[in-house]
Write an enzyme that holds these catalytic residues in place. Structure first.
Site, PDB file in Angstrom:
ATOM      1  N   ARG A 138       1.080  -1.178  -0.341  1.00 15.44           N
ATOM      2  CA  ARG A 138      -0.067   0.012   0.066  1.00 15.44           C
ATOM      3  C   ARG A 138       0.767   1.701  -0.036  1.00 15.44           C
ATOM      4  O   ARG A 138       1.642   1.569   0.605  1.00 15.44           O
ATOM      5  CB  ARG A 138      -0.580  -0.005   1.228  1.00 15.44           C
ATOM      6  CG  ARG A 138      -2.093  -0.956   1.382  1.00 15.44           C
ATOM      7  CD  ARG A 138      -3.215  -0.295   0.408  1.00 15.44           C
ATOM      8  NE  ARG A 138      -4.462  -1.770   0.315  1.00 15.44           N
ATOM      9  CZ  ARG A 138      -4.373  -2.545  -0.677  1.00 15.44           C
ATOM     10  NH1 ARG A 138      -3.406  -3.063  -1.419  1.00 15.44           N
ATOM     11  NH2 ARG A 138      -5.129  -3.593  -0.330  1.00 15.44           N
ATOM     12  N   HIS A 172      -1.191   0.793  -9.119  1.00 12.02           N
ATOM     13  CA  HIS A 172      -1.713  -0.459  -8.840  1.00 12.02           C
ATOM     14  C   HIS A 172      -2.505  -1.686  -9.721  1.00 12.02           C
ATOM     15  O   HIS A 172      -3.606  -1.819  -9.284  1.00 12.02           O
ATOM     16  CB  HIS A 172      -2.665  -0.284  -8.352  1.00 12.02           C
ATOM     17  CG  HIS A 172      -3.196  -1.133  -6.598  1.00 12.02           C
ATOM     18  ND1 HIS A 172      -3.577  -0.355  -5.838  1.00 12.02           N
ATOM     19  CD2 HIS A 172      -3.244  -2.356  -6.334  1.00 12.02           C
ATOM     20  CE1 HIS A 172      -4.068  -1.000  -4.615  1.00 12.02           C
ATOM     21  NE2 HIS A 172      -3.953  -2.276  -5.130  1.00 12.02           N
TER      22      HIS A 172
HETATM   23  P1  NAP Z   1      -1.730 -11.948   4.511  1.00 17.20           P
HETATM   24  O1  NAP Z   1      -1.728 -12.688   4.028  1.00 17.20           O
HETATM   25  O2  NAP Z   1      -2.226 -10.956   6.042  1.00 17.20           O
HETATM   26  O3  NAP Z   1       0.035 -11.300   4.997  1.00 17.20           O
HETATM   27  C1  NAP Z   1       0.098 -10.228   6.065  1.00 17.20           C
HETATM   28  C2  NAP Z   1       1.630 -10.557   6.556  1.00 17.20           C
HETATM   29  O4  NAP Z   1       2.557  -9.529   6.815  1.00 17.20           O
HETATM   30  C3  NAP Z   1       1.879 -11.883   7.398  1.00 17.20           C
HETATM   31  O5  NAP Z   1       2.573 -13.116   7.356  1.00 17.20           O
HETATM   32  C4  NAP Z   1       1.732 -10.751   8.693  1.00 17.20           C
HETATM   33  O6  NAP Z   1       2.482 -11.956  10.097  1.00 17.20           O
HETATM   34  C5  NAP Z   1       2.328  -9.886   8.640  1.00 17.20           C
HETATM   35  N1  NAP Z   1       2.181  -9.038   9.124  1.00 17.20           N
HETATM   36  C6  NAP Z   1       1.581  -7.956   9.565  1.00 17.20           C
HETATM   37  N2  NAP Z   1       1.599  -7.542  10.433  1.00 17.20           N
HETATM   38  C7  NAP Z   1       3.006  -6.901  10.263  1.00 17.20           C
HETATM   39  C8  NAP Z   1       3.934  -6.343  11.226  1.00 17.20           C
HETATM   40  N3  NAP Z   1       3.590  -5.696  12.595  1.00 17.20           N
HETATM   41  N4  NAP Z   1       5.306  -6.697  11.952  1.00 17.20           N
HETATM   42  C9  NAP Z   1       5.733  -7.901  11.444  1.00 17.20           C
HETATM   43  N5  NAP Z   1       5.085  -8.581  10.494  1.00 17.20           N
HETATM   44  C10 NAP Z   1       3.396  -8.262   9.681  1.00 17.20           C
HETATM   45  O7  NAP Z   1      -1.907 -10.689   4.089  1.00 17.20           O
HETATM   46  P2  NAP Z   1      -1.891 -10.679   1.802  1.00 17.20           P
HETATM   47  O8  NAP Z   1      -2.696 -11.678   1.178  1.00 17.20           O
HETATM   48  O9  NAP Z   1      -0.515 -11.548   1.691  1.00 17.20           O
HETATM   49  O10 NAP Z   1      -1.664  -9.193   1.691  1.00 17.20           O
HETATM   50  C11 NAP Z   1      -0.804  -8.309   2.230  1.00 17.20           C
HETATM   51  C12 NAP Z   1      -0.924  -7.267   1.005  1.00 17.20           C
HETATM   52  O11 NAP Z   1      -1.191  -7.253   0.615  1.00 17.20           O
HETATM   53  C13 NAP Z   1      -2.204  -6.469   1.206  1.00 17.20           C
HETATM   54  O12 NAP Z   1      -2.194  -6.141   2.769  1.00 17.20           O
HETATM   55  C14 NAP Z   1      -2.442  -5.926   0.381  1.00 17.20           C
HETATM   56  O13 NAP Z   1      -2.686  -4.245   1.243  1.00 17.20           O
HETATM   57  C15 NAP Z   1      -1.012  -6.104  -0.565  1.00 17.20           C
HETATM   58  N6  NAP Z   1      -2.228  -6.423  -1.809  1.00 17.20           N
HETATM   59  C16 NAP Z   1      -1.388  -5.443  -2.857  1.00 17.20           C
HETATM   60  C17 NAP Z   1      -1.614  -5.639  -4.196  1.00 17.20           C
HETATM   61  C18 NAP Z   1      -1.624  -5.238  -5.692  1.00 17.20           C
HETATM   62  O14 NAP Z   1      -1.851  -5.476  -6.429  1.00 17.20           O
HETATM   63  N7  NAP Z   1      -0.436  -4.293  -5.735  1.00 17.20           N
HETATM   64  C19 NAP Z   1      -3.217  -6.876  -4.328  1.00 17.20           C
HETATM   65  C20 NAP Z   1      -3.269  -7.918  -3.784  1.00 17.20           C
HETATM   66  C21 NAP Z   1      -2.905  -7.464  -2.554  1.00 17.20           C
HETATM   67  P3  NAP Z   1       1.967 -13.064  11.008  1.00 17.20           P
HETATM   68  O15 NAP Z   1       2.060 -14.310   9.449  1.00 17.20           O
HETATM   69  O16 NAP Z   1       2.700 -13.161  11.808  1.00 17.20           O
HETATM   70  O17 NAP Z   1       0.822 -12.793  10.866  1.00 17.20           O
END
Ligand code: NAP
Length: 310
Positions: free
Chosen positions: A225, A273
């Site tokens: 983001r 994006h």
């Molecule tokens: P996810 O499965 O919820 O994974 C989030 C990861 O971040 C987890 O490993 C979590 O740790 C870690 N995390 C969260 N808060 C943290 C902190 N304070 N310190 C350290 N690690 C932390 O999410 P996802 O599905 O992979 O997606 C990630 C992000 O990608 C989304 O939230 C979105 O913003 C972005 N995204 C972007 C696009 C694009 O087109 N650019 C598309 C889709 C998504 P734990 O495993 O220990 O909980």
């Protein structure tokens, strides 16, 4: 009983078509023509903040078609206590991994330098570098980050991943967990990839403090983001050579205003994006499953932990 599609009318047809193919008996409504509010028991929303969802007295669940739900959790129209599910979809994961691998390989194989040399009609015999020469770190080892890290490890990159909780991250990936492990994770990384959810803990995390321990001339890839990034610190790091390049897919304001200096910065590659999009063809079955779970009062697939913010 009706499913309300609450945002982005252009996407509604795609999703409702995919859902109707799975179950022809579904009853859809489209924002703002929801009819009797007491008939709406499930809301599907996309990337924009929804309107007031508190007006639906029998709402059982909210389903996001996006993986990141930061915009939704900050919305004043979000009813308290209604469970929220985010999108986890193999099409979305696959397209994010493709995008990041493509950008990382472009860095490794010196794409910008070679393209500039061709433009200048110069035979530039660069010393070939390989994936195994690169220390690459992924911030966020969740659904997307772990897939990206796995594919880059398979290519031979020296992979590290950072998350809140420790992970069995798979072959070739070293897992670092928590704030205290951040300096060791960042130490001398050549490429830093952000795939964190946007929460109060992760907002503005990509700043000068984060860039300082990286290898001189490291590359930043932010596909999470825009609000993760301190823009002034990025520009200073690019000016000083601390970072050599930034690849940005996400921005604080989207679409990125035409006057924003990122558009014309010689060391910034930007994309609008588009790193990963949810595909209705693969995502619809989980949404249908969640609709059935919600109406049966069962826990949802990929339910958001509202306290954690993701
Ligand atoms: P996810 O499965 O919820 O994974 C989030 C990861 O971040 C987890 O490993 C979590 O740790 C870690 N995390 C969260 N808060 C943290 C902190 N304070 N310190 C350290 N690690 C932390 O999410 P996802 O599905 O992979 O997606 C990630 C992000 O990608 C989304 O939230 C979105 O913003 C972005 N995204 C972007 C696009 C694009 O087109 N650019 C598309 C889709 C998504 P734990 O495993 O220990 O909980």
């Amino acid at each position: 009983m009706a499913i309300l599609y609450a945002a982005e009318p252009e996407e509604a047809a795609l999703w409702t078509e995919a859902l109707a193919e799975l179950d022809g008996s579904l009853n859809f409504r489209f924002w703002p023509d929801w009819g009797d509010p007491s008939e709406v028991d499930f809301v599907i929303i996309g990337g924009k903040s929804p309107g007031d969802l508190t007006i639906f007295p029998k709402l059982k669940a909210i389903q996001s078609t996006w993986a990141g739900v930061n915009h939704l959790l900050r919305s004043p129209g979000l009813p308290r206590g209604v469970p929220i599910a985010r999108m986890v979809d193999q099409g979305l994961t696959g397209s994010m991994t493709e995008f990041v691998v493509y950008q990382v390989l472009d860095v490794i194989r010196q794409g910008p330098e070679l393209r500039a040399a061709q433009k200048a009609v110069t035979w530039l015999e660069l010393i070939a570098r390989q994936a195994s020469d690169f220390r690459v770190g992924v911030l966020g080892l969740g659904t997307l980050g772990s897939d990206v890290a796995g594919k880059l490890a398979a290519l031979g990159c020296q992979m590290r991943g950072w998350s809140r909780s420790p992970k069995e991250a798979g072959p070739g990936i070293t897992s670092f967990a928590g704030a205290e492990a951040l300096p060791a994770f960042l130490d001398q990384l050549d490429i830093l990839i952000c795939l964190l959810p946007l929460t109060p803990d992760t907002e503005n995390l990509l700043d000068a403090k984060m860039f300082a321990p990286l290898a001189e001339g490291a590359v930043l890839i932010n596909v999470a983001r825009g609000a993760h990034l301190n823009e002034a610190d990025l520009l200073a790091a690019l000016a000083s050579g601390r970072l050599s390049r930034a690849i940005l897919d996400v921005f604080r304001e989207e679409p990125l205003p035409a006057g924003h200096h990122f558009w014309r910065h010689p060391r910034i590659t930007l994309t609008p994006h588009v790193a990963a999009i949810t595909r209705a063809g693969t995502g619809a079955s989980d949404i249908l499953e969640n609709y059935r779970r919600a109406t049966a009062g069962k826990p949802l697939l990929n339910q958001v932990d509202v306290a954690k913010g993701y």
